[in-house]
Design a protein around this motif. Structure first.
Motif, PDB file in Angstrom:
ATOM      1  N   LEU A   6      -2.067  -0.266  -9.003  1.00  0.00           N
ATOM      2  CA  LEU A   6      -2.624  -0.667  -7.880  1.00  0.00           C
ATOM      3  C   LEU A   6      -4.031  -0.278  -8.101  1.00  0.00           C
ATOM      4  O   LEU A   6      -4.940  -1.050  -7.866  1.00  0.00           O
ATOM      5  CB  LEU A   6      -2.207  -0.149  -6.538  1.00  0.00           C
ATOM      6  CG  LEU A   6      -0.964  -0.620  -5.991  1.00  0.00           C
ATOM      7  CD1 LEU A   6      -0.397   0.527  -5.047  1.00  0.00           C
ATOM      8  CD2 LEU A   6      -0.932  -2.155  -5.619  1.00  0.00           C
ATOM      9  N   VAL A   7      -4.318   0.788  -8.326  1.00  0.00           N
ATOM     10  CA  VAL A   7      -5.789   1.290  -8.853  1.00  0.00           C
ATOM     11  C   VAL A   7      -6.543   0.561 -10.003  1.00  0.00           C
ATOM     12  O   VAL A   7      -7.453   0.023  -9.876  1.00  0.00           O
ATOM     13  CB  VAL A   7      -5.985   2.900  -9.051  1.00  0.00           C
ATOM     14  CG1 VAL A   7      -7.321   3.220  -9.342  1.00  0.00           C
ATOM     15  CG2 VAL A   7      -5.405   3.569  -7.675  1.00  0.00           C
ATOM     16  N   THR A   8      -5.675   0.264 -10.873  1.00  0.00           N
ATOM     17  CA  THR A   8      -6.233  -0.556 -12.030  1.00  0.00           C
ATOM     18  C   THR A   8      -6.510  -1.935 -11.678  1.00  0.00           C
ATOM     19  O   THR A   8      -7.518  -2.406 -11.954  1.00  0.00           O
ATOM     20  CB  THR A   8      -5.008  -0.710 -13.202  1.00  0.00           C
ATOM     21  OG1 THR A   8      -4.730   0.711 -13.530  1.00  0.00           O
ATOM     22  CG2 THR A   8      -5.675  -1.494 -14.209  1.00  0.00           C
ATOM     23  N   GLN A   9      -5.704  -2.447 -10.519  1.00  0.00           N
ATOM     24  CA  GLN A   9      -6.109  -3.745 -10.232  1.00  0.00           C
ATOM     25  C   GLN A   9      -7.326  -3.720  -8.815  1.00  0.00           C
ATOM     26  O   GLN A   9      -7.687  -4.786  -8.618  1.00  0.00           O
ATOM     27  CB  GLN A   9      -5.172  -4.399  -9.464  1.00  0.00           C
ATOM     28  CG  GLN A   9      -3.866  -4.603 -10.717  1.00  0.00           C
ATOM     29  CD  GLN A   9      -4.375  -5.679 -11.775  1.00  0.00           C
ATOM     30  OE1 GLN A   9      -4.939  -6.563 -11.517  1.00  0.00           O
ATOM     31  NE2 GLN A   9      -3.988  -5.212 -13.207  1.00  0.00           N
ATOM     32  N   LEU A  24      -6.853  -2.333  -6.021  1.00  0.00           N
ATOM     33  CA  LEU A  24      -6.187  -2.232  -4.626  1.00  0.00           C
ATOM     34  C   LEU A  24      -6.142  -0.805  -4.342  1.00  0.00           C
ATOM     35  O   LEU A  24      -4.959  -0.211  -4.156  1.00  0.00           O
ATOM     36  CB  LEU A  24      -4.745  -2.858  -4.849  1.00  0.00           C
ATOM     37  CG  LEU A  24      -4.910  -4.387  -5.270  1.00  0.00           C
ATOM     38  CD1 LEU A  24      -3.394  -4.746  -5.573  1.00  0.00           C
ATOM     39  CD2 LEU A  24      -5.799  -5.261  -4.682  1.00  0.00           C
ATOM     40  N   LEU A  25      -7.238  -0.269  -4.022  1.00  0.00           N
ATOM     41  CA  LEU A  25      -7.344   1.076  -3.652  1.00  0.00           C
ATOM     42  C   LEU A  25      -6.526   1.394  -2.195  1.00  0.00           C
ATOM     43  O   LEU A  25      -6.092   2.452  -1.941  1.00  0.00           O
ATOM     44  CB  LEU A  25      -8.703   1.645  -3.577  1.00  0.00           C
ATOM     45  CG  LEU A  25      -9.252   2.328  -4.772  1.00  0.00           C
ATOM     46  CD1 LEU A  25      -9.164   1.382  -6.022  1.00  0.00           C
ATOM     47  CD2 LEU A  25     -10.716   2.988  -4.561  1.00  0.00           C
ATOM     48  N   ASN A  26      -6.693   0.544  -1.068  1.00  0.00           N
ATOM     49  CA  ASN A  26      -6.113   0.686   0.032  1.00  0.00           C
ATOM     50  C   ASN A  26      -4.696   0.742   0.323  1.00  0.00           C
ATOM     51  O   ASN A  26      -4.214   1.413   0.698  1.00  0.00           O
ATOM     52  CB  ASN A  26      -6.877  -0.233   1.058  1.00  0.00           C
ATOM     53  CG  ASN A  26      -8.313   0.117   1.564  1.00  0.00           C
ATOM     54  OD1 ASN A  26      -8.865   1.188   1.103  1.00  0.00           O
ATOM     55  ND2 ASN A  26      -8.951  -1.022   2.047  1.00  0.00           N
ATOM     56  N   VAL A  27      -4.348  -0.170  -0.690  1.00  0.00           N
ATOM     57  CA  VAL A  27      -2.795  -0.317  -0.963  1.00  0.00           C
ATOM     58  C   VAL A  27      -2.095   0.998  -1.598  1.00  0.00           C
ATOM     59  O   VAL A  27      -1.058   1.340  -1.132  1.00  0.00           O
ATOM     60  CB  VAL A  27      -2.318  -1.451  -1.824  1.00  0.00           C
ATOM     61  CG1 VAL A  27      -0.799  -1.523  -1.703  1.00  0.00           C
ATOM     62  CG2 VAL A  27      -2.803  -2.750  -1.072  1.00  0.00           C
ATOM     63  N   ALA A  28      -2.973   1.493  -2.458  1.00  0.00           N
ATOM     64  CA  ALA A  28      -2.613   2.867  -2.945  1.00  0.00           C
ATOM     65  C   ALA A  28      -2.517   3.783  -1.996  1.00  0.00           C
ATOM     66  O   ALA A  28      -1.577   4.776  -2.177  1.00  0.00           O
ATOM     67  CB  ALA A  28      -3.661   2.994  -4.228  1.00  0.00           C
ATOM     68  N   ARG A  29      -3.572   3.940  -1.186  1.00  0.00           N
ATOM     69  CA  ARG A  29      -3.448   5.069  -0.111  1.00  0.00           C
ATOM     70  C   ARG A  29      -2.266   4.806   0.950  1.00  0.00           C
ATOM     71  O   ARG A  29      -1.685   5.662   1.249  1.00  0.00           O
ATOM     72  CB  ARG A  29      -4.692   4.790   0.884  1.00  0.00           C
ATOM     73  CG  ARG A  29      -6.103   5.165   0.054  1.00  0.00           C
ATOM     74  CD  ARG A  29      -7.095   5.033   0.991  1.00  0.00           C
ATOM     75  NE  ARG A  29      -8.238   5.709   0.544  1.00  0.00           N
ATOM     76  CZ  ARG A  29      -9.322   4.722  -0.002  1.00  0.00           C
ATOM     77  NH1 ARG A  29      -9.034   3.437  -0.134  1.00  0.00           N
ATOM     78  NH2 ARG A  29     -10.212   5.295  -0.743  1.00  0.00           N
ATOM     79  N   ARG A  30      -1.487   3.860   0.966  1.00  0.00           N
ATOM     80  CA  ARG A  30      -0.445   3.404   1.755  1.00  0.00           C
ATOM     81  C   ARG A  30       0.820   4.137   0.958  1.00  0.00           C
ATOM     82  O   ARG A  30       1.869   4.475   1.713  1.00  0.00           O
ATOM     83  CB  ARG A  30      -0.370   1.822   2.288  1.00  0.00           C
ATOM     84  CG  ARG A  30      -1.191   1.183   3.008  1.00  0.00           C
ATOM     85  CD  ARG A  30      -1.375  -0.300   3.008  1.00  0.00           C
ATOM     86  NE  ARG A  30      -2.527  -0.653   3.598  1.00  0.00           N
ATOM     87  CZ  ARG A  30      -3.018  -2.041   3.440  1.00  0.00           C
ATOM     88  NH1 ARG A  30      -2.360  -2.885   2.356  1.00  0.00           N
ATOM     89  NH2 ARG A  30      -4.135  -2.337   3.716  1.00  0.00           N
TER      90      ARG A  30
END
Length: 260
Positions: free
Chosen positions: A68-71, A73-79
């Motif tokens: 997710l971070v590579t893409q 998508l930091l907020n999704v990673a937080r979830r």
């Protein structure tokens, strides 16, 4: 002029922060896999321990954080980090409260707790591997991490303000600022360390000793030894015979290594 990208298709300034995310995820996964495998020495682990049925979910979430971070998508990673904390609290609470019951009995007995998004049951978890003096500190750390990650599960003012600030700074998905990824990494290492502290309390205490203490008595070379709480668990095994000859060195090295 076209932006020069790394072989991975990333802006050069993001290569190291994203590499660190992957390193954290792998470090977490290796320890969860060990905890699951080592606990299999318990003959009822495969039929009755809730970790047996959920450790793959923990591993999948941890690995997805790196992707997710590579893409961008930091907020999704937080979830996903929130899931690690919530799942670890529930696994530990259920196992401590009813270790020897069958998995069917556990699901029936703790149906309400497992359904609830709250982690208030953390107050009932016994933290016997931690010195009493820091148990309240760890409880506070759990609450802070869960609160920070919960800001991104539902739409909240915090999430909106974060998005507004990023938009003003020209942040686009896949082109995050290095400081944003570094901030996520700092949260991830805290969340993963907290999850591991909980998981060590969901299984027999010798599992933590098997993981943390090398055959020569030295502490494992592992990123999460930088956590004050993991280091405190490691200290609980200073009684081991193989540590006595070099205990002062082990203590000094452990203290120097603590970073968060």
């Amino acid at each position: 002029m076209q932006e020069e990208l790394s072989p991975d298709g990333l802006p050069p300034e993001l290569v190291e922060p994203i590499r660190q995310t992957g390193f954290l995820s792998r470090s977490y996964v290796s320890s969860v896999a060990f905890i699951a495998a080592d606990t299999s020495g318990d003959p009822k682990y495969g039929s009755d321990h809730i970790l047996y049925f959920l450790y793959q979910d923990l591993i999948q979430s941890a690995l997805s954080i790196s992707t997710l971070v590579t893409q961008g998508l930091l907020n999704v990673a937080r979830r996903e980090l929130r899931f690690l904390i919530e799942a670890s609290v529930k696994i530990t609470h259920v196992q401590q409260a009813s270790y020897i019951s069958s998995i069917e009995e556990k699901l029936e007995l703790f149906n309400k707790e497992l359904r609830s998004p709250s982690i208030s049951i953390k107050k009932e978890i016994k933290l016997d591997l931690l010195p009493h003096a820091i148990q309240a500190s760890f409880d506070g750390e759990l609450g802070r991490i869960y609160g920070l990650t919960s800001n991104y599960v539902h739409l909240t003012p915090t999430q909106i303000l974060h998005s507004i600030e990023g938009a003003k700074a020209g942040v686009k998905p896949g082109r995050e600022r290095p400081e944003d990824v570094n901030e996520l990494n700092r949260l991830a290492e805290r969340a993963m360390a907290a999850s591991l502290v909980l998981l060590f309390h969901s299984v027999p205490s010798w599992v933590a000793g098997d993981w943390l203490v090398n055959s020569d008595g030295s502490s494992i070379q592992w990123h999460f030894m930088k956590s004050q709480y993991i280091a405190a668990i490691d200290e609980e095994f200073d009684y081991k015979h193989e540590r006595q000859g070099t205990l002062s060195h082990i203590k000094a090295a452990r203290a120097r290594n603590v970073d968060f």
